[in-house]
Write an enzyme that holds these catalytic residues in place. Sequence first.
Site, PDB file in Angstrom:
ATOM      1  N   GLY A 268    -114.912  64.034  69.230  1.00 13.08           N
ATOM      2  CA  GLY A 268    -115.705  63.416  70.289  1.00 13.08           C
ATOM      3  C   GLY A 268    -114.918  63.217  71.570  1.00 13.08           C
ATOM      4  CB  ALA A 269    -113.603  61.255  73.469  1.00 14.95           C
ATOM      5  CG  MET A 270    -106.971  62.397  72.476  1.00 16.80           C
ATOM      6  SD  MET A 270    -106.782  61.640  70.833  1.00 16.80           S
ATOM      7  CE  MET A 270    -105.306  60.682  71.106  1.00 16.80           C
ATOM      8  CG  HIS A 304    -113.962  54.855  69.823  1.00 18.86           C
ATOM      9  ND1 HIS A 304    -114.112  54.285  68.584  1.00 18.86           N
ATOM     10  CD2 HIS A 304    -112.882  55.684  69.721  1.00 18.86           C
ATOM     11  CE1 HIS A 304    -113.169  54.744  67.771  1.00 18.86           C
ATOM     12  NE2 HIS A 304    -112.411  55.601  68.436  1.00 18.86           N
ATOM     13  CD  GLU A 305    -112.013  58.147  72.334  1.00 16.09           C
ATOM     14  OE1 GLU A 305    -110.786  57.956  72.162  1.00 16.09           O
ATOM     15  OE2 GLU A 305    -112.779  58.499  71.410  1.00 16.09           O
ATOM     16  CG  HIS A 308    -108.509  54.245  70.714  1.00 17.71           C
ATOM     17  ND1 HIS A 308    -108.128  53.663  69.526  1.00 17.71           N
ATOM     18  CD2 HIS A 308    -109.315  55.303  70.379  1.00 17.71           C
ATOM     19  CE1 HIS A 308    -108.688  54.337  68.517  1.00 17.71           C
ATOM     20  NE2 HIS A 308    -109.413  55.319  69.003  1.00 17.71           N
ATOM     21  CD  GLU A 327    -109.286  56.416  65.677  1.00 18.99           C
ATOM     22  OE1 GLU A 327    -110.338  55.913  66.114  1.00 18.99           O
ATOM     23  OE2 GLU A 327    -108.510  57.097  66.386  1.00 18.99           O
TER      24      GLU A 327
END
Length: 886
Positions: A268-270, A304-305, A308, A327
């Site tokens: 999805g993404a980082m 979410h990202e 993080h 996560e």
Amino acid sequence: MRTEQPKMIYLKDYQAPDYLIDETHLTFELFEDHTLVHAQLVMRRNPACAAGGLPALVLDGQELELLSLSLDGETLAAGDYQLDASHLSLQPKSASFVIDSSVRIHPERNTALEGLYKSGSMFCTQCEAEGFRKITYYLDRPDVMSKFTTTLSAEQHSYPVLLSNGNPIASGPEEGGRHWATWQDPFMKPAYLFALVAGDLWCVEDSFTTMSAREVALRIYVEPENIDKCQHAMDSLKKSMQWDEQVYGREYDLDIFMIVAVNDFNMGAMENKGLNIFNSSCVLAKAETATDAAHQRVEAVVAHEYFHNWSGNRVTCRDWFQLSLKEGFTVFRDAEFSADMNSRTVKRIEDVAYLRTHQFAEDAGPMAHPVRPEAFMEISNFYTLTVYEKGSEVVRMIRTLVGAEGFRRGSDLYFERHDGQAVTCDDFIKAMEDANGVDLSQFKRWYSQGGTPRLAVSEAYDGAAKTYSLTFKQSCPATPGQRDKQPFVIPVELGLLGAQGQALPLRLQGEAAAGAASRVISITEAEQVVTFVDVAEQPLPSLLRGFSAPVKLSFPYSRDQLMFLMQHDADGFNRWEAGQQLSVQVLQELVGQYQRGETLQLDQRLVGALRSVLENASLDQAMVAELLSLPGEAYLSEISEVADVDAIHGAREFARKQLADALFDLLWQRYQANRELSRRTAYLAEAEHFARRSLQNIALSYLMLSGKPEVLAACLEQLEACDNMTERLAAVAVLVNSPFEEEKAKALASFADFFKDNPLVMDQWFSVQAACSLPGALARVQQLMEHPAFTLKNPNKVRALIGAFAGQNPVNFHQVDGSGYRFLADQVIALNALNPQIAARLLGPLTRWGKYDDTRQALMKAELERILASGELSSDVFEVVSKSLA
Ligand code: ZN
């Protein structure tokens, strides 16, 4: 590709690194046919390691062409170091030293999308988990943290934008039409958070003022044609930043935060520090091209990202076994954020339905593992629903046990104590314990034991003594490598309902007075009896409210009792859950009739229950839509001993048709009222609009089963006159699953013609056809693989077409001639050479062979064997296939 048998890595073998890298200075010279990477590493012996001599330095490196190497400025000759397929070793002469290396790599040929690669015309990176070793020789492990300075140089015209982590500190032109830029990241970070991007990108800019009044520049970079699809992501980013300040006291720490959208991305993404790289499907959203679900996904993934930055980056993982540390916690954080931004109950329903369908299936299959795995061959295979979604449930249970305030005290302590460190799940638990004076040692079994616990509950009411006892029996099935399980701590939120639906006071035996009418009881024993006193009447229990633990709970409810709970339970989630359980009972009865060849007879109580739902004008429309959604075929398979896909499909379709006929008028009213609102108001990506469109579209899907011309006309009107992808795609989907061949063909053709240049919309077009349960789906999918918009090299395309067919079309995928299995295995073999991570993920449905009848089991296993024998397998595919056959 694998050159030797991949070996298992064990958590118990963890050792601190012998050397540290204080500073990392990188230079990338990007060319069309190769890239040169120069790395200067300022290193020293790890002071935490036992004194003594200097061990050999072993750097990770894969697919690198070493051009030069020096130690403290002295060029090393071939005999001064050793190279193998994945390491470079040398002997340091002193405790502090500097290594300089130059390597040549080939991002232009990188189809695995790990390390440095090209997505379309832009360069980008994906380093988590172990991709940095494909960029340069390094200590590629999360407990080695370093200060990075990165210089990129590229041709100016094709790559006007040059980005990396942190702050831009210098840039300038170069001869030959090239230019360069240098970025410096002031925060220590592991290599998996490194990123660079070079491309012809436009950006949308905004800013955010933090709680301590610092101004942060926000930029979303996209290819020029997508500049009109960034506003929703930008709004989501600002909401996330604000929410993390309010709810967790977490402030952003750099002066700039960037998101880049790329089309070719494995996940999805980082969360790369200050430079998040996203699958374009998780950034781009506007009404005309993205559905409501896509809008909500963008909001959740952006959050979410961003989250993080604290849960993952400022405090990172010691090793990859601790993946759920970042996560699970971050999924929990984004789920709470989405609950606060939209409808809390609906978000919980969606998440629980997803967990029970997909994570429970994983937990029951050959790849089952604990939230903190103990061994792996390929870490990429452990970015799983267990680590992410079950990990989030584990964090949620901690909050349930210590309360919201205690949880905040614990998270404050965790961030303060471990800022700048690489830590373990134990450190997280310890912070929660220390901040709350509680002992979570038994609770920690959720991290070490895999499998989904069962919790069987029975009741006993003593009218004379006015006591009511619930007996809880927990057990957990064996999972690979784990036979006997110790009891878990299972927080069960519950309430008792009286005959009028009222909440009864809850006083446990031994308590002086009644407590709250909904409370959390911790089940810690294999068998435990909980007794309530002063219970004036026979109660009906409402158990596991809000799904307070990820378990399979059973209680012998009658259908009438479930209907009563649907009406009266004070907990919105459990009202939905009662409806689901009622539907499951009714559908399982139909499955039995189908298997015995009997005439199907729908229990009319389900019709009555859903009629009351539709008649209840005070219910939130999103809840009405959720209540109308029957349990999916995949969930019905998951809860079956042996999944009979044909019987499940036949039974569920029969029930849908019966419901559609019986409730036609009510559905038609709801549909028309909501379609009218959609016609009259502009699209908004907000909970109230999501709610009314979801009801409108599920109503349409039922109504179409009637085959009535006025419904077909309404569907075509919606398709032609709507202003958004949510209504458009829903109309196309019901047409595709209908018998109206002419209208279907026309709708698909004009959709593709209109959206052929928008890859994300074409993904939807592929998926809708791949998931169509009518006969002939495989042939259609094979034909679509030849479509100009399809390519095996793009993970979104693979997921949209092949993934949707294997995962969302059980009757066609499980054709008893084995054609679906053969097709999937062929694609896995082809992808193994191109993109091992995607190949291994695509395998998922074949690994579930244990669920099916003997004929299908044999066919599925034969395909797994064929993959195993097909030649050089990546470690990703090898691990999944070999474990599935073990
Ligand atoms: Zn994450």
